[in-house]
Design a protein around this motif. Structure first.
Motif, PDB file in Angstrom:
ATOM      1  N   ALA A   1       0.815  -1.219   0.000  1.00 11.08           N
ATOM      2  CA  ALA A   1       0.000   0.000   0.000  1.00 11.08           C
ATOM      3  C   ALA A   1       0.848   1.269   0.000  1.00 11.08           C
ATOM      4  N   ALA A   2       2.064   1.191   0.525  1.00 15.26           N
ATOM      5  CA  ALA A   2       2.956   2.353   0.565  1.00 15.26           C
ATOM      6  C   ALA A   2       3.771   2.499  -0.725  1.00 15.26           C
ATOM      7  N   GLY A   3       3.616   1.571  -1.656  1.00 21.18           N
ATOM      8  CA  GLY A   3       4.339   1.637  -2.918  1.00 21.18           C
ATOM      9  C   GLY A   3       5.644   0.856  -2.944  1.00 21.18           C
ATOM     10  N   GLN A   4       6.028   0.238  -1.827  1.00 20.49           N
ATOM     11  CA  GLN A   4       7.267  -0.540  -1.754  1.00 20.49           C
ATOM     12  C   GLN A   4       7.082  -1.885  -2.463  1.00 20.49           C
ATOM     13  N   VAL A   5       8.019  -2.218  -3.335  1.00 23.33           N
ATOM     14  CA  VAL A   5       8.005  -3.518  -4.005  1.00 23.33           C
ATOM     15  C   VAL A   5       8.872  -4.477  -3.201  1.00 23.33           C
ATOM     16  N   THR A   6       8.363  -5.682  -3.029  1.00 20.11           N
ATOM     17  CA  THR A   6       9.063  -6.726  -2.288  1.00 20.11           C
ATOM     18  C   THR A   6       9.177  -7.962  -3.161  1.00 20.11           C
ATOM     19  N   LEU A   7      10.330  -8.606  -3.097  1.00 19.73           N
ATOM     20  CA  LEU A   7      10.554  -9.882  -3.762  1.00 19.73           C
ATOM     21  C   LEU A   7      10.595 -10.953  -2.674  1.00 19.73           C
ATOM     22  N   ALA A   8       9.797 -11.989  -2.843  1.00 18.44           N
ATOM     23  CA  ALA A   8       9.729 -13.054  -1.838  1.00 18.44           C
ATOM     24  C   ALA A   8       9.860 -14.417  -2.518  1.00 18.44           C
ATOM     25  N   TYR A   9      10.411 -15.357  -1.763  1.00 18.73           N
ATOM     26  CA  TYR A   9      10.488 -16.735  -2.247  1.00 18.73           C
ATOM     27  C   TYR A   9      10.538 -17.679  -1.045  1.00 18.73           C
ATOM     28  N   ASN A  10      10.203 -18.939  -1.295  1.00 18.84           N
ATOM     29  CA  ASN A  10      10.241 -19.950  -0.244  1.00 18.84           C
ATOM     30  C   ASN A  10      11.680 -20.341   0.059  1.00 18.84           C
ATOM     31  N   ASP A  11      12.021 -20.345   1.316  1.00 14.95           N
ATOM     32  CA  ASP A  11      13.339 -20.779   1.764  1.00 14.95           C
ATOM     33  C   ASP A  11      13.438 -22.298   1.590  1.00 14.95           C
ATOM     34  N   PRO A  12      14.350 -22.798   0.746  1.00 15.81           N
ATOM     35  CA  PRO A  12      14.476 -24.245   0.576  1.00 15.81           C
ATOM     36  C   PRO A  12      14.713 -24.991   1.894  1.00 15.81           C
ATOM     37  N   MET A  13      15.383 -24.365   2.862  1.00 14.83           N
ATOM     38  CA  MET A  13      15.603 -25.042   4.145  1.00 14.83           C
ATOM     39  C   MET A  13      14.277 -25.208   4.900  1.00 14.83           C
ATOM     40  N   TYR A  14      13.358 -24.281   4.698  1.00 11.77           N
ATOM     41  CA  TYR A  14      12.016 -24.408   5.267  1.00 11.77           C
ATOM     42  C   TYR A  14      11.276 -25.556   4.574  1.00 11.77           C
ATOM     43  N   LEU A  15      11.434 -25.655   3.246  1.00  7.86           N
ATOM     44  CA  LEU A  15      10.791 -26.739   2.508  1.00  7.86           C
ATOM     45  C   LEU A  15      11.340 -28.097   2.953  1.00  7.86           C
ATOM     46  N   LYS A  16      12.624 -28.137   3.243  1.00  6.06           N
ATOM     47  CA  LYS A  16      13.234 -29.368   3.752  1.00  6.06           C
ATOM     48  C   LYS A  16      12.533 -29.812   5.033  1.00  6.06           C
ATOM     49  N   GLN A  17      12.321 -28.850   5.898  1.00  2.00           N
ATOM     50  CA  GLN A  17      11.633 -29.129   7.161  1.00  2.00           C
ATOM     51  C   GLN A  17      10.169 -29.492   6.909  1.00  2.00           C
ATOM     52  N   ARG A  18       9.501 -28.713   6.055  1.00  2.00           N
ATOM     53  CA  ARG A  18       8.082 -28.941   5.774  1.00  2.00           C
ATOM     54  C   ARG A  18       7.827 -30.348   5.252  1.00  2.00           C
ATOM     55  N   HIS A  19       8.730 -30.841   4.401  1.00  2.00           N
ATOM     56  CA  HIS A  19       8.540 -32.149   3.777  1.00  2.00           C
ATOM     57  C   HIS A  19       9.307 -33.261   4.482  1.00  2.00           C
ATOM     58  N   ASN A  20       9.870 -32.943   5.643  1.00  2.00           N
ATOM     59  CA  ASN A  20      10.587 -33.928   6.445  1.00  2.00           C
ATOM     60  C   ASN A  20      11.633 -34.673   5.614  1.00  2.00           C
ATOM     61  N   ALA A  21      12.358 -33.928   4.813  1.00  2.00           N
ATOM     62  CA  ALA A  21      13.400 -34.503   3.964  1.00  2.00           C
ATOM     63  C   ALA A  21      14.609 -34.849   4.827  1.00  2.00           C
ATOM     64  N   GLN A  22      15.044 -36.077   4.760  1.00  2.00           N
ATOM     65  CA  GLN A  22      16.160 -36.565   5.568  1.00  2.00           C
ATOM     66  C   GLN A  22      17.344 -36.920   4.674  1.00  2.00           C
ATOM     67  N   GLY A  23      18.535 -36.546   5.116  1.00  2.00           N
ATOM     68  CA  GLY A  23      19.756 -36.958   4.433  1.00  2.00           C
ATOM     69  C   GLY A  23      20.036 -36.234   3.129  1.00  2.00           C
ATOM     70  N   CYS A  24      19.458 -35.084   2.944  1.00  2.00           N
ATOM     71  CA  CYS A  24      19.634 -34.349   1.689  1.00  2.00           C
ATOM     72  C   CYS A  24      20.107 -32.927   1.944  1.00  2.00           C
ATOM     73  N   ASP A  25      20.846 -32.743   2.987  1.00  2.00           N
ATOM     74  CA  ASP A  25      21.264 -31.397   3.368  1.00  2.00           C
ATOM     75  C   ASP A  25      21.980 -30.675   2.235  1.00  2.00           C
ATOM     76  N   GLU A  26      22.849 -31.375   1.516  1.00  2.00           N
ATOM     77  CA  GLU A  26      23.623 -30.739   0.454  1.00  2.00           C
ATOM     78  C   GLU A  26      22.721 -30.247  -0.680  1.00  2.00           C
ATOM     79  N   ALA A  27      21.741 -31.038  -1.081  1.00  2.00           N
ATOM     80  CA  ALA A  27      20.845 -30.649  -2.173  1.00  2.00           C
ATOM     81  C   ALA A  27      20.025 -29.414  -1.790  1.00  2.00           C
ATOM     82  N   PHE A  28      19.527 -29.386  -0.561  1.00  2.00           N
ATOM     83  CA  PHE A  28      18.734 -28.238  -0.122  1.00  2.00           C
ATOM     84  C   PHE A  28      19.621 -27.007   0.078  1.00  2.00           C
TER      85      PHE A  28
END
Length: 158
Positions: free
Chosen positions: A115-142
């Motif tokens: 509303a103030a005119g500020q543009v924001t760029l947002a994206y999902n943090d892959p480390m959050y997705l790792k947690q969300r999907h309970n991904a195990q043993g893939c630390d390097e890929a994330f």
């Protein structure tokens, strides 16, 4: 009884603090979104994301202009666009680790004007997705995905 409640409260508090700490970095509000201010328009910001992504081997899967769609329905919405970028070399290992991560792929970048005119760029943090999907043993890929998206977003807003 009092000792058990105190111990339980301490464990719950420590778990909550740990969860917040895991997702609060890099402009994140603790909800898995990383947000960066942009000095460009919404469209220019996503054009820059497209170029920065292409330099790292990411292709555009789709670009959605929500404001234009709203206008077509007779509604108003400040500039809001979503860009889906994919790179099979990076995304496939994430899905091999936790196939449900496919619901969050290709990776999405959101650019919006508040509303103030500020543009924001947002994206999902892959480390959050790792947690969300309970991904195990893939630390390097994330971690690789996290580094790539950070490079894309940082380049787009500078």
């Amino acid at each position: 009884m009092t000792i058990s409640r105190t111990l339980l409260f301490g464990l719950v508090s420590a778990s909550a603090l740990s969860a917040c700490t895991m997702t609060a970095g890099n402009g994140s509000k603790g909800n898995g979104l990383i947000e960066l201010p942009s000095a460009y328009t919404v469209s220019e910001t996503l054009d820059k994301v497209t170029a920065a992504g292409a330099a790292l081997g990411f292709g555009v899967a789709a670009r959605i202009d929500h404001a234009k769609a709203a206008q077509g329905a007779g509604l108003e919405l400040r500039p809001t666009e979503v860009l889906l970028l994919g790179n099979p070399n990076g995304g496939t290992p994430l899905m091999q680790c936790a196939q449900t991560v496919a619901i969050d792929l290709p990776m999405k970048f959101l650019a919006y004007q508040d509303a103030a005119g500020q543009v924001t760029l947002a994206y999902n943090d892959p480390m959050y997705l790792k947690q969300r999907h309970n991904a195990q043993g893939c630390d390097e890929a994330f971690a690789k995905a996290s580094t790539a998206l950070n490079k894309i977003a940082t380049e787009a807003v500078k």
